[in-house]
Scaffold this motif. Structure first.
Motif, PDB file in Angstrom:
ATOM      1  N   SER A 195       0.869  -1.176   0.000  1.00 19.04           N
ATOM      2  CA  SER A 195       0.000   0.000   0.000  1.00 19.04           C
ATOM      3  C   SER A 195       0.903   1.221   0.000  1.00 19.04           C
ATOM      4  CB  SER A 195      -0.914   0.012   1.232  1.00 19.04           C
ATOM      5  OG  SER A 195      -0.178   0.442   2.362  1.00 19.04           O
ATOM      6  N   GLN A 220      -9.599   2.262  -4.931  1.00 24.62           N
ATOM      7  CA  GLN A 220      -8.145   2.366  -4.856  1.00 24.62           C
ATOM      8  C   GLN A 220      -7.505   0.983  -4.746  1.00 24.62           C
ATOM      9  OE1 GLN A 220      -6.763   5.532  -2.567  1.00 24.62           O
ATOM     10  NE2 GLN A 220      -4.839   5.381  -3.674  1.00 24.62           N
ATOM     11  N   PRO A 240      -1.144  -1.458  -4.970  1.00 23.84           N
ATOM     12  CA  PRO A 240      -0.150  -1.506  -6.041  1.00 23.84           C
ATOM     13  C   PRO A 240       0.140  -2.953  -6.451  1.00 23.84           C
ATOM     14  CG  PRO A 240       0.604  -0.121  -4.225  1.00 23.84           C
ATOM     15  CD  PRO A 240      -0.618  -0.834  -3.762  1.00 23.84           C
ATOM     16  N   ARG A 250       2.085  -0.240 -10.270  1.00 23.39           N
ATOM     17  CA  ARG A 250       0.887   0.512 -10.664  1.00 23.39           C
ATOM     18  C   ARG A 250      -0.333  -0.119 -10.001  1.00 23.39           C
ATOM     19  NH1 ARG A 250       2.615   1.234 -16.907  1.00 23.39           N
ATOM     20  NH2 ARG A 250       2.955  -0.977 -16.625  1.00 23.39           N
ATOM     21  N   PRO A 251      -1.485   0.564 -10.015  1.00 22.55           N
ATOM     22  CA  PRO A 251      -2.670  -0.045  -9.392  1.00 22.55           C
ATOM     23  C   PRO A 251      -2.960  -1.428  -9.980  1.00 22.55           C
ATOM     24  CG  PRO A 251      -3.077   2.262  -9.879  1.00 22.55           C
ATOM     25  CD  PRO A 251      -1.747   1.918 -10.495  1.00 22.55           C
TER      26      PRO A 251
END
Length: 198
Positions: free
Chosen positions: A141, A172, A175, A181-182
């Protein structure tokens, strides 16, 4: 970086990909270390990035894909759709290798769900007669690593891991361990489209 360094890095990525696909190792860092040790490069600091390993995994799977692995991926995605339909009140999202199309010999899939508490999901499963087991998953996170509750159950020979996020966690994603990246997530409609497409 010398051409020899690049070659060693590429060999480590290819061996890590083999370890992930053939031995079912899911942790890229562990696969990298094992690969480097097996190639006699255990002391190197020139390890490939996770994105390079993911690329090698996809390439190896393309080269060695057969009917059996295609059928296994299809089965895993079908089970994912059924589990997602059941867990619909919690807005389930498919993540990980099954979403990416990677077949690593492990009959398991991961879903992210969103609820006020893990107990809400547990009671929901109990009401439907689903036998479950509680665990937790460590995910990256913005603040480092966070442990999330995970509820595991079996469906049609597949281990389904349901990671429970707060309701607002849907906006949200954590990562990705691959590229930072998300994390990619897919709702049930997208997974159904994947099944229709092949």
């Amino acid at each position: 970086m010398s051409s020899n360094d690049l070659r060693v890095r590429q060999m480590i990525a290819e061996e890590a990909a083999r370890i992930i696909l053939d031995e079912g190792v899911v942790d890229f860092r562990l696969a990298k270390r094992k690969a480097a040790d097996r190639l006699g490069a255990g002391q190197t600091r020139n390890l490939p990035r996770n994105a390079e390993i993911e690329e090698a995994v996809m390439e190896r799977q393309r080269l060695f894909e057969d009917d059996e692995s295609r059928l296994q991926l299809r089965h895993l995605r079908q089970v994912a759709v059924k589990a997602m339909r059941m867990l619909e009140p919690f807005n389930p999202r498919l993540v990980g290798p099954v979403l990416a199309g990677i077949v690593n010999g492990r009959d398991e899939l991961t879903l992210h769900v969103f609820a006020d508490s893990p107990e809400e999901v547990i009671f929901f499963l109990q009401d439907r007669g689903v036998t479950w087991r509680a665990d937790e998953r460590r995910l990256r996170s913005g603040q480092g690593h966070v442990f999330y509750p995970c509820i595991e159950f079996g469906a049609e020979g597949v281990d389904v891991d349901v990671v429970v996020f707060p309701v607002d966690g849907i906006r949200q994603p954590p990562p990705s361990p691959v590229d930072g990246r998300p994390m990619k997530r897919a709702g049930v409609k997208l997974v159904e489209q994947m099944l229709e497409g092949g």
